[in-house]
Design a protein around this motif. Structure first.
Motif, mmCIF file in Angstrom:
data_model
loop_
_atom_site.group_PDB
_atom_site.id
_atom_site.type_symbol
_atom_site.label_atom_id
_atom_site.label_comp_id
_atom_site.label_asym_id
_atom_site.label_seq_id
_atom_site.Cartn_x
_atom_site.Cartn_y
_atom_site.Cartn_z
ATOM 1 N N PHE A 1 0.782 -1.161 -0.024
ATOM 2 C CA PHE A 1 -0.119 -0.003 -0.008
ATOM 3 C C PHE A 1 0.869 1.377 -0.018
ATOM 4 C CE2 PHE A 1 -4.328 1.900 0.325
ATOM 5 C CZ PHE A 1 -3.992 3.004 1.079
ATOM 6 N N ALA A 2 2.029 1.333 0.818
ATOM 7 C CA ALA A 2 2.902 2.384 0.828
ATOM 8 C C ALA A 2 3.564 2.664 -0.570
ATOM 9 C CB ALA A 2 4.093 2.013 1.711
ATOM 10 N N ARG A 3 3.857 1.446 -1.395
ATOM 11 C CA ARG A 3 4.468 1.708 -2.598
ATOM 12 C C ARG A 3 3.298 2.307 -3.439
ATOM 13 N NH1 ARG A 3 7.796 0.760 0.331
ATOM 14 N NH2 ARG A 3 7.839 2.897 0.063
ATOM 15 N N PHE A 4 2.131 1.707 -3.294
ATOM 16 C CA PHE A 4 1.249 2.150 -4.053
ATOM 17 C C PHE A 4 0.977 3.788 -4.074
ATOM 18 C CE2 PHE A 4 -3.011 2.904 -6.183
ATOM 19 C CZ PHE A 4 -3.728 3.575 -5.176
ATOM 20 N N GLU A 5 1.040 4.066 -2.841
ATOM 21 C CA GLU A 5 0.749 5.609 -2.498
ATOM 22 C C GLU A 5 1.921 6.499 -3.222
ATOM 23 O OE1 GLU A 5 -2.474 6.460 0.440
ATOM 24 O OE2 GLU A 5 -0.571 7.340 0.732
ATOM 25 N N GLU A 6 2.949 5.833 -3.073
ATOM 26 C CA GLU A 6 4.168 6.572 -3.891
ATOM 27 C C GLU A 6 4.089 6.563 -5.247
ATOM 28 O OE1 GLU A 6 7.781 4.191 -3.072
ATOM 29 O OE2 GLU A 6 9.128 5.733 -4.406
ATOM 30 N N ILE B 1 -7.338 -4.377 1.555
ATOM 31 C CA ILE B 1 -6.159 -3.194 1.111
ATOM 32 C C ILE B 1 -6.063 -2.968 -0.116
ATOM 33 C CG2 ILE B 1 -3.620 -3.234 0.845
ATOM 34 C CD1 ILE B 1 -3.175 -5.200 3.060
ATOM 35 N N ALA B 2 -6.784 -3.708 -1.247
ATOM 36 C CA ALA B 2 -7.190 -3.390 -2.501
ATOM 37 C C ALA B 2 -8.181 -2.364 -2.531
ATOM 38 C CB ALA B 2 -7.282 -4.668 -3.355
ATOM 39 N N ARG B 3 -9.155 -2.612 -1.792
ATOM 40 C CA ARG B 3 -10.251 -1.769 -1.820
ATOM 41 C C ARG B 3 -9.876 -0.330 -1.338
ATOM 42 N NH1 ARG B 3 -14.786 -5.674 1.184
ATOM 43 N NH2 ARG B 3 -15.169 -7.145 -0.620
ATOM 44 N N GLN B 4 -9.068 -0.242 -0.327
ATOM 45 C CA GLN B 4 -8.532 1.002 0.180
ATOM 46 C C GLN B 4 -7.555 1.697 -1.014
ATOM 47 O OE1 GLN B 4 -5.910 0.220 3.849
ATOM 48 N NE2 GLN B 4 -7.844 -0.695 4.916
ATOM 49 N N ALA B 5 -7.250 0.808 -1.720
ATOM 50 C CA ALA B 5 -6.213 1.465 -2.663
ATOM 51 C C ALA B 5 -7.229 2.089 -3.908
ATOM 52 C CB ALA B 5 -5.318 0.371 -3.309
ATOM 53 N N VAL B 6 -8.495 1.660 -3.977
ATOM 54 C CA VAL B 6 -9.275 2.058 -5.140
ATOM 55 C C VAL B 6 -10.000 3.176 -4.443
ATOM 56 C CG1 VAL B 6 -11.603 1.814 -6.084
ATOM 57 C CG2 VAL B 6 -9.959 -0.257 -5.976
ATOM 58 N N GLU B 7 -10.229 3.434 -3.114
ATOM 59 C CA GLU B 7 -10.832 4.459 -2.409
ATOM 60 C C GLU B 7 -9.752 5.710 -2.296
ATOM 61 O OE1 GLU B 7 -13.634 2.209 0.961
ATOM 62 O OE2 GLU B 7 -11.672 3.348 1.464
ATOM 63 N N ARG B 8 -8.424 5.373 -2.405
ATOM 64 C CA ARG B 8 -7.365 6.193 -2.493
ATOM 65 C C ARG B 8 -7.118 6.941 -3.865
ATOM 66 N NH1 ARG B 8 -4.699 9.894 -2.628
ATOM 67 N NH2 ARG B 8 -2.503 10.350 -1.693
ATOM 68 N N GLY B 9 -7.491 6.052 -4.859
ATOM 69 C CA GLY B 9 -7.183 6.585 -6.241
ATOM 70 C C GLY B 9 -7.029 5.708 -7.308
ATOM 71 N N ALA B 10 -6.884 4.390 -6.919
ATOM 72 C CA ALA B 10 -6.722 3.144 -8.145
ATOM 73 C C ALA B 10 -8.000 3.260 -8.790
ATOM 74 C CB ALA B 10 -6.374 2.145 -7.232
ATOM 75 N N GLN B 11 -7.941 2.699 -10.237
ATOM 76 C CA GLN B 11 -8.783 2.766 -11.087
ATOM 77 C C GLN B 11 -10.080 1.511 -10.662
ATOM 78 O OE1 GLN B 11 -8.752 5.099 -13.205
ATOM 79 N NE2 GLN B 11 -10.930 4.843 -13.936
ATOM 80 N N ASP B 12 -9.231 0.451 -10.287
ATOM 81 C CA ASP B 12 -10.180 -0.809 -9.903
ATOM 82 C C ASP B 12 -9.251 -1.769 -9.265
ATOM 83 O OD1 ASP B 12 -12.821 -2.529 -11.623
ATOM 84 O OD2 ASP B 12 -12.220 -2.518 -9.656
ATOM 85 N N TYR B 13 -9.582 -2.877 -8.887
ATOM 86 C CA TYR B 13 -8.835 -4.211 -8.517
ATOM 87 C C TYR B 13 -9.527 -5.359 -8.878
ATOM 88 C CZ TYR B 13 -11.975 -5.694 -4.877
ATOM 89 O OH TYR B 13 -13.324 -5.991 -4.253
#
Length: 730
Positions: A98-103, A124-136
């Motif tokens: 997740f930290a690498r994703f944020e970077e 964690i994948a869902r958190q990444a989508v909420e943070r700005g990822a397109q999808d998981y």
């Protein structure tokens, strides 16, 4: 139909960390020009996922031409900087995923990211989508067709978003023209149309303007040169539009001038031939005036309209450049008004502001037009002498300023007197930049204050060392209370008739952990300047009362405890409540507490002092004037103050041995105190000769080394048990 993608080449610099798979061309495409495809970047995917992902993305119908894989986010960022990456697939199960994703998201916010995840890391994948990822997508659902469809949808959606942004930008340009003045002319330069805003700005109606020369209707000049502005399109045939000159002034039909800005462009027919021109412009007179006003406000003090720190720094920098070029010198003078706070506290901030404005006017009158007077804030001013033959020329200006400020100021029908302390630094001797010169002038100003104020001091190297020492001491002082470094020593006051102990004074001591015992003469002025004296004074009052109660509980005779009160403590809002709280919490009889205040404290605001003193007397507290004789209290105020004692300053006691003028003055002071029915206390008694003189004159009490040095509480308890040394008194 998919939007036209970018053509991507795998950079050779990434050969070791980037692998690339290119989709083979179908046989049906042989001999045909292959349209470039998008590049998809895989990050930290295991080999099996890479193979499956690559197979899904290069196969029809998705046919994404390039798939590249890297192991680390830094490598991915390097590849993205090369350009051409249209989407990213990232394994969230990588270490610190997740930290690498944020970077990655922070460095490349415009690239759509698809998260690969196991079932264990789905949250964690869902958190990444909420943070700005397109999808998981879960790895156990990693089907070729579904993966390709998701990635293609991501790329298409991003392309649509970019197209929408561009369309919005075009719409914004159109909307921004709404309300602008528009003039259209034909190829020969004759007016064909004016819209309503253009009619208002030019003073011509459309009906009157049509058929007239554009230069007649749209007459423009340069505001600086006052020359006519030529046709901006004359040399811009190939350009879409040309901005009007930056200082363009429109001369209206009736001669009035209006500042305008805008642009011009050729109009063309269907085959591209020029058939006229269009001018779009608007009135910026108000905006330009507002801009000038805001620029002035940003660089000038709101109260005095003098240059502020921003403009001052710029002018010092320019003056340094000039002085360097022509081998000149310059001087920076730091001016601080003495006791200005007294004006604000007694007359209010409105009167204080008027006084500052008057001071600013006098400072400006003392210098040349080429010099700069600036207000930094509060009661601090700076004078920049930008061109001086010798640094000593600042001495003449400083004397002129001190003399000017010495004249009374008339504020609200009151005459106010004020002085100033001035510090001077010079270029090139004291510094090579504005910040250094200001700092050293400030240091010299503090030296002027230490020397009695109302004077001017030039910066010297040893001043800096003293300032650093003071800063170090101040830093330690701020933590002394919390670190329990303070203690109280006690010195008795002796009844000069009976020889008995009449009272005791609590004296503050500071035991520094590395410097050892520090004299109050060093740290008390710093505490008063910084405001630390208020909490320190509260500590002294409470602990002195506690010690008085401890002696009483130990069966010792009751003794009057004297505590010094500073000006900051006395004027604090919670001073009275603090005194009450100390007495209540310790159970000390209020009549056994004596507060010592200097004449300066009482006379700073005599009317307020009278009210506070009466409130203290209502509690039952004893009151004494400390350092009597060196202040400026009047006899009438001494009568109004509800005092119990006058404590004569030691400087007058020291004059006794000379038996001269000092002894005469001392006798008069004792007589004044006795006539007011006050106890008269002499401090600093060190010799038998002084003692006998005081006894002869009827002085009530004495305090000094002749009787006892200040000692710790345990030692004083022993002294209290034994009583005073009557052999010395008698």
């Amino acid at each position: 139909m998919h939007p036209k993608p970018y053509s991507i080449l795998c950079p050779s610099s990434l050969k070791r960390d980037v692998t690339k798979t290119i989709a083979p061309a179908d046989e049906s495409e042989c001999g045909m020009k292959i349209e470039p495809r998008e590049c998809v970047l895989l990050i930290q995917c295991n080999p099996a996922d890479v193979r499956l992902t690559t197979k899904a993305l290069i196969a029809p119908p998705h046919r994404i031409l390039e798939v590249e894989s890297v192991n680390k986010v830094p490598d991915a960022l390097e590849r993205i900087r090369k350009g051409g990456v249209r989407s990213v697939i990232m394994d969230i199960e990588m270490p610190e995923g997740f930290a690498r994703f944020e970077e990655l998201l922070s460095a490349a916010p415009n690239i759509p990211i698809l998260i690969l995840s196991g079932t264990e890391t789905e949250c964690i994948a869902r958190q990444a989508v909420e943070r700005g990822a397109q999808d998981y997508i879960l790895k156990n659902q990693l089907e070729e067709f579904r993966l390709g469809r998701v990635v293609r949808s991501m790329i298409d959606l991003k392309a649509k978003e970019e197209a929408a942004i561009q369309q919005q930008q075009r719409a914004d340009v159109i909307l921004s023209c709404t309300g602008d003045a528009i003039l259209i002319s034909d190829v020969a330069g004759f007016v064909r149309h004016l819209n309503e805003p253009a009619e208002l700005l030019t003073g011509w109606s459309c009906q009157e303007a049509v058929g007239r020369s554009r230069d007649e209707v749209f007459q423009t000049i340069d505001s600086i040169s006052r020359q006519a502005v030529g046709d901006p399109l004359a040399t811009a045939v190939d350009k879409k539009y040309v901005p009007l000159c930056s200082n363009c002034i429109l001369v209206q039909r009736h001669g009035f001038e209006v500042a305008i800005e805008g642009s011009a462009a050729y109009t063309r027919d269907r085959v591209g031939n020029i058939n006229g021109s269009i001018f779009v412009f608007n009135d910026i007179s108000a905006a330009r005036a507002k801009s000038l006003e805001l620029s002035h406000l940003a660089q000038h003090d709101f109260l005095t309209d003098l240059p502020n720190r921003v403009l001052l720094n710029d002018r010092i920098t320019q003056a340094i450049s000039y002085a360097t070029r022509y081998s000149k010198e310059l001087a920076v003078m730091f001016i601080d008004l003495d006791d200005f706070k007294r004006i604000n506290d007694s007359l209010g901030h409105t009167a204080g502001d008027k006084l500052l404005q008057s001071v600013a006017n006098r400072l400006v009158a003392c210098v040349r037009r080429s010099d700069t007077v600036s207000r930094l804030g509060g009661d601090e001013f700076i004078v920049l002498l930008s061109q001086v033959e010798h640094a000593e020329d600042a001495t003449f200006i400083s004397k002129k300023i001190l003399s000017s400020l010495a004249e009374p100021f008339s504020v609200d029908h009151k005459y106010l007197n004020i002085s100033a302390s001035i510090g001077v630094s010079t270029y090139p001797g004291d510094g090579q930049d504005a910040e250094t010169l200001l700092h050293k002038a400030d240091t010299a100003m503090y030296a002027a204050k230490k020397l009695g104020r109302n004077n001017c001091q030039f910066f010297k190297a040893d001043m800096q060392a003293r300032v650093l020492e003071r800063q170090s001491l101040e830093g330690s002082l701020r933590h002394a209370l919390s670190r329990n470094e303070f203690s109280l020593h006690y010195q008795p006051k002796i009844d000069l008739k009976t020889g008995e102990i009449a009272g005791v004074e609590a004296l503050l001591r500071w035991q520094h952990p590395t410097r050892g015992m520090i004299s109050p003469l060093q740290f008390v002025p710093i505490a008063e300047e910084t405001g630390l004296i208020v909490p320190i004074g509260q500590w002294v009052l409470l602990n002195a009362c506690r010690q008085a109660r401890a002696w009483r509980d130990a069966g010792l005779p009751p003794v009057r405890m004297a505590v010094n009160v500073s000006a900051a403590e006395f004027m604090a809002k919670n001073f009275l409540s603090g005194v009450r709280a100390a007495l209540i919490s310790t159970g000390v009889d209020p009549h056994q507490l004596e507060l010592e205040l200097t004449e300066t404290v009482l006379m700073r605001d005599a009317e307020s002092a009278v009210r506070i003193l009466h409130a203290l007397k209502a509690i039952g507290v004893q009151l004494a004037v400390d350092d009597f004789g060196i202040g400026y209290s009047s006899f009438s105020y001494l009568q109004r103050f509800p005092l119990d004692a006058l404590k004569i300053d030691r400087t007058f006691i020291n004059e006794i041995s000379a038996a001269g003028e000092g002894a005469t003055i001392l006798s008069a002071m004792i007589d004044i105190g006795l006539s007011l029915k006050h106890r008269v206390i002499a401090e600093g008694v060190e010799t038998v000769e002084q003692l006998h003189f005081l006894q002869k004159k009827g002085c009530s009490e004495g305090q000094g080394y002749l009787f006892c040095h200040p000692v710790i509480a345990e030692k004083f308890a022993e002294f209290l048990k034994c009583g005073a040394r009557e052999s010395v008194v008698h």
